[in-house]
Design a protein around this motif. Structure first.
Motif, PDB file in Angstrom:
ATOM      1  N   GLN A 151       0.854  -1.195   0.000  1.00  0.00           N
ATOM      2  CA  GLN A 151       0.000   0.000   0.000  1.00  0.00           C
ATOM      3  C   GLN A 151       0.883   1.235   0.000  1.00  0.00           C
ATOM      4  O   GLN A 151       1.773   1.353   0.838  1.00  0.00           O
ATOM      5  CB  GLN A 151      -0.886   0.038   1.255  1.00  0.00           C
ATOM      6  CG  GLN A 151      -2.049  -0.953   1.223  1.00  0.00           C
ATOM      7  CD  GLN A 151      -2.942  -0.777   2.441  1.00  0.00           C
ATOM      8  OE1 GLN A 151      -2.472  -0.877   3.563  1.00  0.00           O
ATOM      9  NE2 GLN A 151      -4.217  -0.525   2.207  1.00  0.00           N
ATOM     10  N   ASP A 152       0.647   2.149  -0.903  1.00  0.00           N
ATOM     11  CA  ASP A 152       1.410   3.410  -0.980  1.00  0.00           C
ATOM     12  C   ASP A 152       2.924   3.201  -0.938  1.00  0.00           C
ATOM     13  O   ASP A 152       3.646   3.920  -0.249  1.00  0.00           O
ATOM     14  CB  ASP A 152       1.022   4.338   0.193  1.00  0.00           C
ATOM     15  CG  ASP A 152      -0.438   4.740   0.116  1.00  0.00           C
ATOM     16  OD1 ASP A 152      -0.936   4.900  -1.014  1.00  0.00           O
ATOM     17  OD2 ASP A 152      -1.078   4.874   1.174  1.00  0.00           O
ATOM     18  N   GLU A 184     -12.884  -4.807   3.491  1.00  0.00           N
ATOM     19  CA  GLU A 184     -12.358  -4.419   4.797  1.00  0.00           C
ATOM     20  C   GLU A 184     -10.855  -4.666   4.819  1.00  0.00           C
ATOM     21  O   GLU A 184     -10.378  -5.674   4.326  1.00  0.00           O
ATOM     22  CB  GLU A 184     -13.035  -5.282   5.866  1.00  0.00           C
ATOM     23  CG  GLU A 184     -12.941  -4.776   7.269  1.00  0.00           C
ATOM     24  CD  GLU A 184     -14.137  -3.904   7.648  1.00  0.00           C
ATOM     25  OE1 GLU A 184     -13.885  -2.750   8.013  1.00  0.00           O
ATOM     26  OE2 GLU A 184     -15.290  -4.371   7.561  1.00  0.00           O
ATOM     27  N   ILE A 185     -10.120  -3.720   5.399  1.00  0.00           N
ATOM     28  CA  ILE A 185      -8.680  -3.908   5.624  1.00  0.00           C
ATOM     29  C   ILE A 185      -8.446  -3.637   7.100  1.00  0.00           C
ATOM     30  O   ILE A 185      -8.755  -2.546   7.585  1.00  0.00           O
ATOM     31  CB  ILE A 185      -7.840  -2.965   4.740  1.00  0.00           C
ATOM     32  CG1 ILE A 185      -8.137  -3.234   3.247  1.00  0.00           C
ATOM     33  CG2 ILE A 185      -6.346  -3.153   5.019  1.00  0.00           C
ATOM     34  CD1 ILE A 185      -7.422  -2.325   2.270  1.00  0.00           C
ATOM     35  N   PRO A 221      -1.254  -5.598  -5.609  1.00  0.00           N
ATOM     36  CA  PRO A 221      -2.442  -5.427  -6.456  1.00  0.00           C
ATOM     37  C   PRO A 221      -2.260  -6.245  -7.739  1.00  0.00           C
ATOM     38  O   PRO A 221      -1.135  -6.418  -8.199  1.00  0.00           O
ATOM     39  CB  PRO A 221      -2.430  -3.921  -6.788  1.00  0.00           C
ATOM     40  CG  PRO A 221      -1.464  -3.289  -5.839  1.00  0.00           C
ATOM     41  CD  PRO A 221      -0.478  -4.351  -5.457  1.00  0.00           C
ATOM     42  N   GLY A 222      -3.339  -6.755  -8.317  1.00  0.00           N
ATOM     43  CA  GLY A 222      -3.243  -7.457  -9.602  1.00  0.00           C
ATOM     44  C   GLY A 222      -2.571  -6.551 -10.622  1.00  0.00           C
ATOM     45  O   GLY A 222      -2.799  -5.339 -10.634  1.00  0.00           O
ATOM     46  N   PHE A 223      -1.727  -7.133 -11.484  1.00  0.00           N
ATOM     47  CA  PHE A 223      -0.962  -6.320 -12.440  1.00  0.00           C
ATOM     48  C   PHE A 223      -1.814  -5.942 -13.652  1.00  0.00           C
ATOM     49  O   PHE A 223      -2.781  -6.638 -14.008  1.00  0.00           O
ATOM     50  CB  PHE A 223       0.285  -7.073 -12.917  1.00  0.00           C
ATOM     51  CG  PHE A 223       1.189  -7.535 -11.803  1.00  0.00           C
ATOM     52  CD1 PHE A 223       1.325  -6.785 -10.633  1.00  0.00           C
ATOM     53  CD2 PHE A 223       1.893  -8.730 -11.919  1.00  0.00           C
ATOM     54  CE1 PHE A 223       2.157  -7.212  -9.598  1.00  0.00           C
ATOM     55  CE2 PHE A 223       2.726  -9.169 -10.892  1.00  0.00           C
ATOM     56  CZ  PHE A 223       2.853  -8.416  -9.730  1.00  0.00           C
ATOM     57  N   ILE A 224      -1.414  -4.840 -14.280  1.00  0.00           N
ATOM     58  CA  ILE A 224      -2.089  -4.343 -15.485  1.00  0.00           C
ATOM     59  C   ILE A 224      -1.062  -4.300 -16.607  1.00  0.00           C
ATOM     60  O   ILE A 224       0.004  -3.711 -16.445  1.00  0.00           O
ATOM     61  CB  ILE A 224      -2.639  -2.920 -15.238  1.00  0.00           C
ATOM     62  CG1 ILE A 224      -3.694  -2.951 -14.126  1.00  0.00           C
ATOM     63  CG2 ILE A 224      -3.201  -2.328 -16.525  1.00  0.00           C
ATOM     64  CD1 ILE A 224      -3.933  -1.595 -13.492  1.00  0.00           C
ATOM     65  N   ASP A 225      -1.364  -4.927 -17.724  1.00  0.00           N
ATOM     66  CA  ASP A 225      -0.517  -4.800 -18.914  1.00  0.00           C
ATOM     67  C   ASP A 225      -1.317  -4.014 -19.942  1.00  0.00           C
ATOM     68  O   ASP A 225      -2.284  -4.519 -20.519  1.00  0.00           O
ATOM     69  CB  ASP A 225      -0.131  -6.178 -19.460  1.00  0.00           C
ATOM     70  CG  ASP A 225       0.895  -6.076 -20.583  1.00  0.00           C
ATOM     71  OD1 ASP A 225       0.995  -4.995 -21.214  1.00  0.00           O
ATOM     72  OD2 ASP A 225       1.590  -7.075 -20.846  1.00  0.00           O
ATOM     73  N   GLY A 260      -5.471  -1.549  -9.664  1.00  0.00           N
ATOM     74  CA  GLY A 260      -4.128  -1.014  -9.450  1.00  0.00           C
ATOM     75  C   GLY A 260      -3.779  -0.667  -8.026  1.00  0.00           C
ATOM     76  O   GLY A 260      -2.675  -0.184  -7.769  1.00  0.00           O
ATOM     77  N   VAL A 261      -4.695  -0.926  -7.077  1.00  0.00           N
ATOM     78  CA  VAL A 261      -4.442  -0.486  -5.723  1.00  0.00           C
ATOM     79  C   VAL A 261      -5.191  -1.395  -4.751  1.00  0.00           C
ATOM     80  O   VAL A 261      -6.245  -1.953  -5.091  1.00  0.00           O
ATOM     81  CB  VAL A 261      -4.869   1.000  -5.612  1.00  0.00           C
ATOM     82  CG1 VAL A 261      -6.368   1.165  -5.712  1.00  0.00           C
ATOM     83  CG2 VAL A 261      -4.340   1.653  -4.373  1.00  0.00           C
ATOM     84  N   ILE A 262      -4.615  -1.591  -3.552  1.00  0.00           N
ATOM     85  CA  ILE A 262      -5.296  -2.379  -2.523  1.00  0.00           C
ATOM     86  C   ILE A 262      -5.916  -1.400  -1.527  1.00  0.00           C
ATOM     87  O   ILE A 262      -5.248  -0.902  -0.619  1.00  0.00           O
ATOM     88  CB  ILE A 262      -4.330  -3.365  -1.825  1.00  0.00           C
ATOM     89  CG1 ILE A 262      -3.770  -4.347  -2.870  1.00  0.00           C
ATOM     90  CG2 ILE A 262      -5.049  -4.129  -0.699  1.00  0.00           C
ATOM     91  CD1 ILE A 262      -2.782  -5.367  -2.326  1.00  0.00           C
ATOM     92  N   GLN A 263      -7.165  -1.065  -1.743  1.00  0.00           N
ATOM     93  CA  GLN A 263      -7.891  -0.197  -0.817  1.00  0.00           C
ATOM     94  C   GLN A 263      -9.375  -0.564  -0.847  1.00  0.00           C
ATOM     95  O   GLN A 263      -9.843  -1.200  -1.810  1.00  0.00           O
ATOM     96  CB  GLN A 263      -7.662   1.291  -1.154  1.00  0.00           C
ATOM     97  CG  GLN A 263      -8.252   1.736  -2.475  1.00  0.00           C
ATOM     98  CD  GLN A 263      -7.948   3.209  -2.801  1.00  0.00           C
ATOM     99  OE1 GLN A 263      -6.858   3.714  -2.535  1.00  0.00           O
ATOM    100  NE2 GLN A 263      -8.906   3.890  -3.396  1.00  0.00           N
TER     101      GLN A 263
END
Ligand SMILES: [Zn+2]
Length: 443
Positions: A18-19, A36-37, A59-63, A373-376
């Protein structure tokens, strides 16, 4: 019947990215998103608890640069959506962006979009598309409008390939850039100087191939197009940058725009392979456009990694037989497969510095953020569970191509499990046979 658990999946005891940091929290999923985190220690009521002790949760990757079912004269690239998305999943990629075939008139848009949407139904992972234009000869604003309306805020164009009528005219290029900012449309550009390539006058062989599309052709044209983007306030994304000198040029001349309105993508092949492979007996197998460069340019590319915003693959593999069919470079289908090994190859070189270039950066640049792209909380529950203490042995992989350009390499770290919207696609290195990939509208 509904079960009584509040959450469907809990990832516990891992180090969650995260960040830019790794944090000791547990992540709970409900209805395909992160619900929930919480600090580690208390287990919430959950259908499945998956323990990630000593593992990184990314986070899952993006291509944002893949070619699937690409037709090139007598050839078609080896991967369809089923095989490409399978290879991608093993590489931790949970979303990829393919390209519509180039259009020159707006009337072509609908069926080219429909064609891709039909092909993509077999995908294991989520997908989106970029609109592509060739020698576009129609209303620029109208194309941007239609594209946006269909969830596609990105348009790809070429400054080369006039011989196949794909080169955009300077006037239209200017018009696309001029309209990009106010419509929040990103212009993706394949940037090589067409005239320098047409006039290169080198023999049509594999060994001379790099000089037929020289580094200079990229550098000169990047100078021109970044100048146009800066002058018009346009939003420009330069795909598959091959040379460290190109990155330095943009950084030196337009540093204040880099990462804001001008973006640079490079690919793993330009960090791992040099033009020396074209001198090998099997040099054909490595042919792609733009070409691999000298080790000096590669070193410079590595030195400037922090100025490169995203890593895409330009995934476009062919079979060995197809690559070896001709001796003339011009007749060989250009392209390599990198999807499955992209993150591993780059993590091997740069460690955790590379993570943002596969996650939050492409998500923001290509309008997938904060869904991807982010874990939130509220983001899609897409994760990669990564063991940095293990290694990966690279073989030919899950692509339908029968070789990988990186075969027999051993890279640091192992992607063990991959989760798409709360369900495993790859679980402890085994594919879960459910094709849940869906089209992601981006706006
Ligand atoms: Zn490409």
């Amino acid at each position: 019947m509904k079960d009584n658990f509040k959450y469907e999946l809990g990832l516990i005891n891992g180090k969650v990215y995260q960040d830019g940091n790794f944090v000791a929290v547990d992540v709970y999923v409900k209805d395909q998103v992160i619900a929930e985190i919480v600090p580690q220690g208390t287990i919430l009521p959950c259908k499945e608890i998956f323990s990630c002790t000593n593992k990184l949760i990314l986070p899952g990757f993006i291509d944002s640069h893949v070619h699937i079912n690409l037709e090139l004269g007598e050839f078609k690239s080896a991967d369809d959506y089923e095989s490409a998305s399978k290879a991608a999943a093993f590489g931790g990629i949970t979303t990829f962006i393919d390209f519509l075939e180039p259009i020159n008139k707006i009337e072509e848009f609908d069926y080219k979009l429909k064609k891709k949407q039909d092909e993509a139904k077999k995908s294991y992972i989520d997908y989106a598309f970029h609109t592509t234009v060739g020698n576009f000869d129609d209303d620029v604003e109208e194309l941007i409008r239609i594209s946006q309306e269909n969830g596609i805020p990105t348009i790809k164009l070429f400054t080369t390939y006039s011989e196949s009528n794909r080169k955009i005219s300077d006037d239209k290029l200017r018009e696309f850039l001029k309209n990009s900012n106010k419509t929040n449309t990103l212009i993706l550009a394949h940037v090589e100087n067409d005239e320098m390539i047409l006039n290169a006058n080198v023999e049509d062989t594999i060994t001379a191939y790099e000089s037929s599309r020289p580094a200079k052709a990229e550098i000169v044209e990047i100078e021109k197009i970044t100048g146009m983007a800066a002058a018009s306030g346009g939003k420009l994304y330069i795909v598959h940058v091959t040379c460290g000198s190109s990155v330095e040029l943009v950084k030196d001349k337009y540093g204040e725009l880099l990462g804001k309105s001008i973006f640079i993508e490079s690919c793993p092949q330009y960090f791992h392979l040099t033009k020396d492979v074209f001198q090998q007996e099997n040099g054909n197998l490595f042919l792609l456009a733009p070409p691999l460069r000298s080790s000096e340019e590669q070193e410079k590319l590595k030195e400037n990694i922090s100025f490169i915003n995203t890593i895409g693959t330009d995934h476009c593999p062919f079979t060995k037989e197809e690559k070896m069919r001709y001796k003339e470079a011009s007749k060989i289908p250009k392209g390599l497969g990198s999807l499955e090994f992209s993150f591993s190859l780059m993590y091997h070189l740069f460690g955790k510095e590379i993570i943002d270039k596969f996650t939050i950066n492409p998500a923001k640049i290509h309008e997938l953020f904060p869904k991807k792209g982010v874990i939130q909380v509220s983001s899609d529950a897409d994760f990669v569970i990564f063991d940095s203490s293990k290694t990966l042995f690279i073989d030919s992989g899950h692509s339908r191509s029968d070789y990988s350009p990186y075969e027999n390499m051993i890279t640091n770290g192992l992607i063990e499990s991959v989760i798409l919207r709360g369900e495993f696609v790859v679980r402890n290195r085994k594919l879960q046979d459910v094709k849940r990939g869906m089209f992601i509208k981006r706006n």
